[in-house]
Design a protein around this motif. Sequence first.
Motif, PDB file in Angstrom:
ATOM      1  N   CYS A 160      -4.929  16.807  -9.024  1.00 32.94           N
ATOM      2  CA  CYS A 160      -6.374  16.290  -8.214  1.00 32.94           C
ATOM      3  C   CYS A 160      -7.046  15.853  -9.702  1.00 32.94           C
ATOM      4  N   LYS A 162      -9.831  13.130  -9.460  1.00 33.13           N
ATOM      5  CA  LYS A 162     -10.549  12.300  -9.153  1.00 33.13           C
ATOM      6  C   LYS A 162     -11.763  12.198 -10.260  1.00 33.13           C
ATOM      7  N   ASP A 178       2.030  10.986  -6.429  1.00 31.19           N
ATOM      8  CA  ASP A 178       1.466  11.639  -5.440  1.00 31.19           C
ATOM      9  C   ASP A 178       0.052  12.146  -5.828  1.00 31.19           C
ATOM     10  N   ASP A 180      -3.952  12.368  -6.407  1.00 30.71           N
ATOM     11  CA  ASP A 180      -5.496  11.826  -6.160  1.00 30.71           C
ATOM     12  C   ASP A 180      -6.145  11.582  -7.146  1.00 30.71           C
ATOM     13  N   GLU A 182      -8.454   8.959  -7.217  1.00 29.16           N
ATOM     14  CA  GLU A 182      -9.714   8.329  -6.605  1.00 29.16           C
ATOM     15  C   GLU A 182     -10.971   8.014  -7.360  1.00 29.16           C
ATOM     16  N   ASN A 200      -3.067   8.070  -4.828  1.00 29.95           N
ATOM     17  CA  ASN A 200      -4.209   7.561  -4.324  1.00 29.95           C
ATOM     18  C   ASN A 200      -5.218   6.916  -5.382  1.00 29.95           C
ATOM     19  N   ARG A 202      -7.678   4.763  -5.036  1.00 27.01           N
ATOM     20  CA  ARG A 202      -8.612   3.998  -4.283  1.00 27.01           C
ATOM     21  C   ARG A 202      -9.719   4.140  -5.141  1.00 27.01           C
ATOM     22  N   ALA A 219       1.452   3.138  -3.083  1.00 26.50           N
ATOM     23  CA  ALA A 219       0.328   3.602  -3.804  1.00 26.50           C
ATOM     24  C   ALA A 219      -0.782   2.921  -3.150  1.00 26.50           C
ATOM     25  N   CYS A 220      -2.025   3.679  -2.811  1.00 19.66           N
ATOM     26  CA  CYS A 220      -3.195   3.375  -2.329  1.00 19.66           C
ATOM     27  C   CYS A 220      -4.004   2.685  -3.375  1.00 19.66           C
ATOM     28  N   SER A 224      -9.288  -1.168  -5.786  1.00 21.35           N
ATOM     29  CA  SER A 224      -9.223  -0.762  -7.232  1.00 21.35           C
ATOM     30  C   SER A 224      -9.433  -2.115  -7.992  1.00 21.35           C
ATOM     31  N   ASP A 240      -0.905  -0.667  -1.125  1.00 20.92           N
ATOM     32  CA  ASP A 240      -2.177  -1.199  -0.513  1.00 20.92           C
ATOM     33  C   ASP A 240      -3.115  -1.727  -1.268  1.00 20.92           C
TER      34      ASP A 240
END
Length: 301
Positions: A160, A162, A178, A180, A182, A200, A202, A219-220, A224, A240
Amino acid sequence: MKDFQSNLSSVVRLNIGGKKFCTTVDTLTREPDSMLAVMFSGRHTLTQDSDKGYVFVDRDGKHFRHILNWLRDAVVPTLEESQYSELLREAEYYQLLGLIEEIHAVLNKRKEVDEFHTELTRTDIIKCIQSEKVRFRGVNLSGLDLSKLDLSYVDFSHACLKKVFFPRANLQCAKFRDVDAEASIFLNATLRECEFTGANLRGALLAGACLQSANLQDACLVDSSFCGADLRTAHLQNADLTNANLEGAVLEGANLKGAKLYNANLKGANLQRAYLSHLNLRHTQLEGARLDGANLLGAIR
């Protein structure tokens, strides 16, 4: 019966579920819309114990002292989360709207702290990266400042990340599979040959970053920013990129097969020899983009 409202400073004796308290009418009526204020407004007849003069309320008295302290000082006590739930139930019964709002504010703040509570500090990270094989797989590093560190070849998979601060960090060949991440910041970071498969990102900031041959498949990357980033020969298959900003980015030889580019900004981007076959570019901003040699077979423009 005693007219409590006739003297705001008069002492009131309360029996709350067997627990005895003494306070004043002034305290009990501090929140005029509460049930306590209505009880002691003088508009209602209250039954008192004939011997000791206590007004009985059929509630658990465990947290009533906190109720009184709130009315006196507007201070929310420091409690365990389960106790906040109990106090909230009492506050709702007595219709103390101010206390209800403050308890919710405290609980929300605790949730935010828990969400971004990291398992390691920047100092811990520095100590760890001195060893040869470093792994932070599945670790929560949210909110850490890891700027300018040499984190090359580090495995962050499933972590994680973030709002992690990575500006100018060396992350060459690092693994972010994988993760996160964000709203994390990779401003001017070195991400050559990094793996972001399924990550992720985003709202992440990757402006000016070097992502040559990086793997961003699946990937998201929604919202971005890759402004001025070097994405030469990067793998962006099925990524995306909705609302992503790639203005001035270098995507020469990049593979965007199956990528989502709705409302993406590619103004002035270098897309020479990029793979754009069968992409829907109708809502993509391509003003000034270099497309010579790009594979646009079946692309919708």
